[in-house]
Motif scaffolding. Structure first.
Motif, PDB file in Angstrom:
ATOM      1  N   ASP A 245      21.896  12.515 -47.318  1.00  0.00           N
ATOM      2  CA  ASP A 245      20.723  11.926 -46.550  1.00  0.00           C
ATOM      3  C   ASP A 245      20.546  10.957 -45.508  1.00  0.00           C
ATOM      4  OD1 ASP A 245      19.106  12.374 -48.846  1.00  0.00           O
ATOM      5  OD2 ASP A 245      19.761  10.697 -50.362  1.00  0.00           O
ATOM      6  N   TYR A 246      19.655  11.286 -44.313  1.00  0.00           N
ATOM      7  CA  TYR A 246      19.439  10.536 -43.602  1.00  0.00           C
ATOM      8  C   TYR A 246      18.010   9.708 -43.494  1.00  0.00           C
ATOM      9  CZ  TYR A 246      17.688  14.467 -41.111  1.00  0.00           C
ATOM     10  OH  TYR A 246      16.704  16.266 -41.253  1.00  0.00           O
ATOM     11  N   VAL A 247      18.297   8.813 -42.449  1.00  0.00           N
ATOM     12  CA  VAL A 247      16.405   9.216 -42.207  1.00  0.00           C
ATOM     13  C   VAL A 247      16.016   8.795 -40.312  1.00  0.00           C
ATOM     14  CG1 VAL A 247      15.509   7.515 -42.973  1.00  0.00           C
ATOM     15  CG2 VAL A 247      16.574   6.759 -41.701  1.00  0.00           C
ATOM     16  N   VAL A 248      15.401   9.601 -39.281  1.00  0.00           N
ATOM     17  CA  VAL A 248      15.656  10.040 -38.126  1.00  0.00           C
ATOM     18  C   VAL A 248      15.140   7.836 -37.579  1.00  0.00           C
ATOM     19  CG1 VAL A 248      14.232  10.462 -35.883  1.00  0.00           C
ATOM     20  CG2 VAL A 248      15.124  12.032 -37.832  1.00  0.00           C
ATOM     21  N   ASP A 249      15.525   8.052 -36.246  1.00  0.00           N
ATOM     22  CA  ASP A 249      15.955   6.119 -35.717  1.00  0.00           C
ATOM     23  C   ASP A 249      15.658   6.351 -34.914  1.00  0.00           C
ATOM     24  OD1 ASP A 249      15.714   3.823 -35.494  1.00  0.00           O
ATOM     25  OD2 ASP A 249      17.398   2.397 -36.691  1.00  0.00           O
ATOM     26  N   GLU A 250      13.935   6.042 -33.837  1.00  0.00           N
ATOM     27  CA  GLU A 250      13.680   6.239 -32.825  1.00  0.00           C
ATOM     28  C   GLU A 250      14.072   5.275 -31.591  1.00  0.00           C
ATOM     29  OE1 GLU A 250      10.637   8.277 -31.118  1.00  0.00           O
ATOM     30  OE2 GLU A 250       9.826   9.256 -32.836  1.00  0.00           O
ATOM     31  N   LYS A 251      15.004   4.191 -32.539  1.00  0.00           N
ATOM     32  CA  LYS A 251      15.052   2.890 -31.863  1.00  0.00           C
ATOM     33  C   LYS A 251      16.924   2.444 -31.823  1.00  0.00           C
ATOM     34  CE  LYS A 251      10.999  -0.346 -33.226  1.00  0.00           C
ATOM     35  NZ  LYS A 251      11.755  -1.461 -34.128  1.00  0.00           N
ATOM     36  N   LEU A 252      16.952   4.274 -32.216  1.00  0.00           N
ATOM     37  CA  LEU A 252      18.429   3.651 -32.417  1.00  0.00           C
ATOM     38  C   LEU A 252      19.116   4.194 -30.615  1.00  0.00           C
ATOM     39  CD1 LEU A 252      21.718   3.538 -34.001  1.00  0.00           C
ATOM     40  CD2 LEU A 252      21.035   5.512 -34.903  1.00  0.00           C
ATOM     41  N   VAL A 253      19.869   3.248 -30.593  1.00  0.00           N
ATOM     42  CA  VAL A 253      20.394   3.727 -29.310  1.00  0.00           C
ATOM     43  C   VAL A 253      22.585   4.555 -29.014  1.00  0.00           C
ATOM     44  CG1 VAL A 253      18.323   3.342 -27.979  1.00  0.00           C
ATOM     45  CG2 VAL A 253      19.769   1.960 -28.056  1.00  0.00           C
ATOM     46  N   ARG A 254      22.523   3.212 -29.661  1.00  0.00           N
ATOM     47  CA  ARG A 254      23.645   2.319 -29.724  1.00  0.00           C
ATOM     48  C   ARG A 254      24.336   1.151 -28.199  1.00  0.00           C
ATOM     49  NH1 ARG A 254      27.019   2.013 -32.246  1.00  0.00           N
ATOM     50  NH2 ARG A 254      29.098   2.895 -31.949  1.00  0.00           N
ATOM     51  N   GLY A 255      25.510   0.841 -28.228  1.00  0.00           N
ATOM     52  CA  GLY A 255      26.235   0.114 -27.214  1.00  0.00           C
ATOM     53  C   GLY A 255      26.675   0.879 -26.164  1.00  0.00           C
ATOM     54  N   LEU A 256      27.444   1.795 -26.130  1.00  0.00           N
ATOM     55  CA  LEU A 256      27.848   1.993 -25.537  1.00  0.00           C
ATOM     56  C   LEU A 256      27.268   3.248 -24.786  1.00  0.00           C
ATOM     57  CD1 LEU A 256      30.219   2.577 -28.642  1.00  0.00           C
ATOM     58  CD2 LEU A 256      31.041   0.773 -26.503  1.00  0.00           C
ATOM     59  N   ASP A 257      28.034   3.353 -22.782  1.00  0.00           N
ATOM     60  CA  ASP A 257      27.444   4.117 -22.647  1.00  0.00           C
ATOM     61  C   ASP A 257      27.696   5.968 -22.484  1.00  0.00           C
ATOM     62  OD1 ASP A 257      25.771   2.427 -21.165  1.00  0.00           O
ATOM     63  OD2 ASP A 257      26.593   2.114 -19.464  1.00  0.00           O
ATOM     64  N   TYR A 258      28.715   6.041 -23.067  1.00  0.00           N
ATOM     65  CA  TYR A 258      29.187   7.378 -22.866  1.00  0.00           C
ATOM     66  C   TYR A 258      27.988   8.333 -23.758  1.00  0.00           C
ATOM     67  CZ  TYR A 258      32.045   5.414 -26.872  1.00  0.00           C
ATOM     68  OH  TYR A 258      32.362   5.345 -27.782  1.00  0.00           O
ATOM     69  N   TYR A 259      27.332   7.908 -24.680  1.00  0.00           N
ATOM     70  CA  TYR A 259      26.841   8.896 -25.116  1.00  0.00           C
ATOM     71  C   TYR A 259      25.550   9.539 -24.784  1.00  0.00           C
ATOM     72  CZ  TYR A 259      28.511   6.243 -28.877  1.00  0.00           C
ATOM     73  OH  TYR A 259      29.502   5.994 -30.555  1.00  0.00           O
ATOM     74  N   THR A 260      25.551  10.519 -25.107  1.00  0.00           N
ATOM     75  CA  THR A 260      24.534  12.192 -24.684  1.00  0.00           C
ATOM     76  C   THR A 260      23.932  12.412 -26.644  1.00  0.00           C
ATOM     77  OG1 THR A 260      26.906  13.677 -25.029  1.00  0.00           O
ATOM     78  CG2 THR A 260      25.709  12.471 -22.927  1.00  0.00           C
ATOM     79  N   ARG A 261      23.109  13.313 -26.402  1.00  0.00           N
ATOM     80  CA  ARG A 261      21.811  13.852 -27.445  1.00  0.00           C
ATOM     81  C   ARG A 261      22.398  12.716 -29.113  1.00  0.00           C
ATOM     82  NH1 ARG A 261      22.612  20.398 -26.739  1.00  0.00           N
ATOM     83  NH2 ARG A 261      20.730  20.286 -25.438  1.00  0.00           N
ATOM     84  N   THR A 262      23.268  12.963 -30.256  1.00  0.00           N
ATOM     85  CA  THR A 262      23.259  12.795 -31.016  1.00  0.00           C
ATOM     86  C   THR A 262      23.791  11.084 -31.363  1.00  0.00           C
ATOM     87  OG1 THR A 262      23.706  14.655 -31.950  1.00  0.00           O
ATOM     88  CG2 THR A 262      23.827  13.010 -33.490  1.00  0.00           C
TER      89      THR A 262
END
Ligand code: HAM
Length: 414
Positions: A245-262
């Motif tokens: 189970d999951y929900v798509v949350d378009e507001k989720l950006v995370r607080g660290l710069d290294y992320y790409t994609r997921t």
């Protein structure tokens, strides 16, 4: 005593040690099943490693790092998280060349100068995993499912997984432009937002002060390129086919710069304080950015203290039930040596009926009443009493502490 543990840190003892060990034991079991191997990295690193990896304009780098100079004036930092350290180790040991499909897990203390509250500390523990070398959607899905399985195995109920895609460098460029334009139109931004607008406008989405002003903020989903869209769809298909189970949350950006994609976060409804238990995502550029051969990667970490708050105590106690507490007592002081060597024998070999025992005693110079009180306090199941009259006949007394009954038994039968 004039000394106290520093603010935001804790001595871990009693029940909390039981809770912590339970989580770590479960983690090792689950990681093993998923084919992840353990890695331990130093608790401090060159400060620049974190500044470079996490990003200059992140809360951690701007406000939360414990930085110090050693005697040779090297600038070091206590690790605020594990991903940068693992990536550094991965490159340093040339695994980007020799073992590009490395799957690692880690357990350990992290340090962030934060305002302490329930579930948020200055020294805390993370249990995390990083999977290097696999850019396929299956690697993202595996990490999300693994994080969920881990929390469930630890006894967390009612988890909710939020996922989002932040796109690749290409999509991010256009999204960033749209964000800057939008934020420039918002009146009265806080000082942090104004400072970050140039350096890293994505960070404004996380702002705890201005967030309510951003109703019409552009959404990343409108800026994803076709490759990133397809990638996000494939990950979701894999999650669905695994019954996750999951929900798509378009507001989720995370607080660290290294992320790409997921990116993803797993929350629970069972506690209201600091409800994000685990978080992670993909970081395909980090290995190359800090000097390795371009290697995709994805990972996550959970906060042990937060999981401990979310799990009912009976889960931890059930894990202990396999070990029966036995207390060895003496009714007569002169039997201390015999009782002591008996205790050592059963510690080494167990009792005939039960190998999984945890042995306490004997204690010198205490009345039998006091020994039994102590046994009760530590919730012993059985007390084996050495008393002169019985011992002469090769026997001891066995007191069942739950129903207060007592029997005599031959020592050789134990
Ligand atoms: P993070 O979101 O900064 O991500 O931290 C992960 C988890 O650590 C949080 O969800 C929370 O449970 C716990 N945590 C963070 N700060 C504190 C604190 N001050 N006190 C108690 N618990 C805390 C990372 O650290 C990334 N390295 C995760 C990752 C791994 N991404 C890719 N691979």
């Amino acid at each position: 005593m004039n000394y106290k543990a520093p603010r935001g840190t804790h001595d871990i003892f009693g029940l909390n040690v039981i809770r912590m060990n339970f989580l770590e034991q479960k983690a090792k079991e689950v990681f093993m099943r998923y084919g992840f191997v353990e890695i331990r990295t130093p608790m401090f690193e060159e400060a620049a490693l974190f500044t470079r990896s996490l990003g200059q304009a992140t809360d951690i780098v701007e406000k939360q790092m414990y930085i110090f100079e050693d005697r040779k004036k090297r600038k070091l930092a206590l690790r605020p998280e594990g991903t940068a350290s693992l990536t550094r180790a991965f490159i340093e040991h040339r695994m980007d060349i020799s073992n590009p499909f490395g799957k690692f897990f880690y357990i350990g203390e992290m340090f962030r100068y934060e305002r302490p509250q329930a579930g948020r500390y200055r020294q805390f523990h993370q249990i995390g995993a990083e999977s290097f070398g696999n850019s396929a959607p299956a690697a993202d899905a595996e990490i999300i499912i693994l994080a969920q399985d881990l929390l469930v195995s630890m006894g967390v109920k009612e988890i909710k997984t939020h996922i989002n895609s932040l796109g690749c460098k290409k999509c991010r460029f256009f999204f960033r432009e749209a964000l800057v334009e939008y934020f420039n139109s918002v009146q009265g931004l806080c000082l942090d937002c104004i400072k970050r607008l140039d350096k890293n406008p994505l960070r404004l989405l996380d702002c705890k002060i201005d967030f309510y002003k951003f109703n019409k903020v552009p959404r990343i989903s409108s800026y994803l390129c076709n490759d990133c869209k397809d990638n996000f769809t494939l990950i979701q298909e894999l999650l669905k086919s695994a019954g996750c189970d999951y929900v798509v949350d378009e507001k989720l950006v995370r607080g660290l710069d290294y992320y790409t994609r997921t990116v993803f976060e797993i929350k629970t409804n069972t506690t209201d304080s600091q409800d994000t238990l685990a978080a992670g995502g993909r970081y395909d550029n980090l290995v190359e950015e800090i000097g390795g051969q371009s290697t995709p990667a994805v990972g996550f970490a959970l906060g042990s203290e937060r999981v401990m708050l979310a799990v009912q105590d009976n889960v931890f106690f059930d894990s202990l039930k396999q070990y029966e507490k036995i207390f060895v007592a003496i009714a007569d002081q002169e039997l201390f040596n015999e009782a002591f060597s008996f205790a050592i024998r059963i510690i080494r070999k167990g009792l005939k009926g039960n190998k999984n025992i945890s042995v306490f005693g004997p204690i010198n110079n205490k009345s039998l009443t006091n020994q039994l009180k102590f046994a009760d306090k530590i919730q012993v199941y059985k007390t084996i009493i050495f008393a002169k009259t019985e011992f002469k006949n090769g026997k001891v007394l066995i007191k069942n502490m739950k129903n207060n009954t007592q029997i005599e038994t031959l020592l050789i039968d134990l």
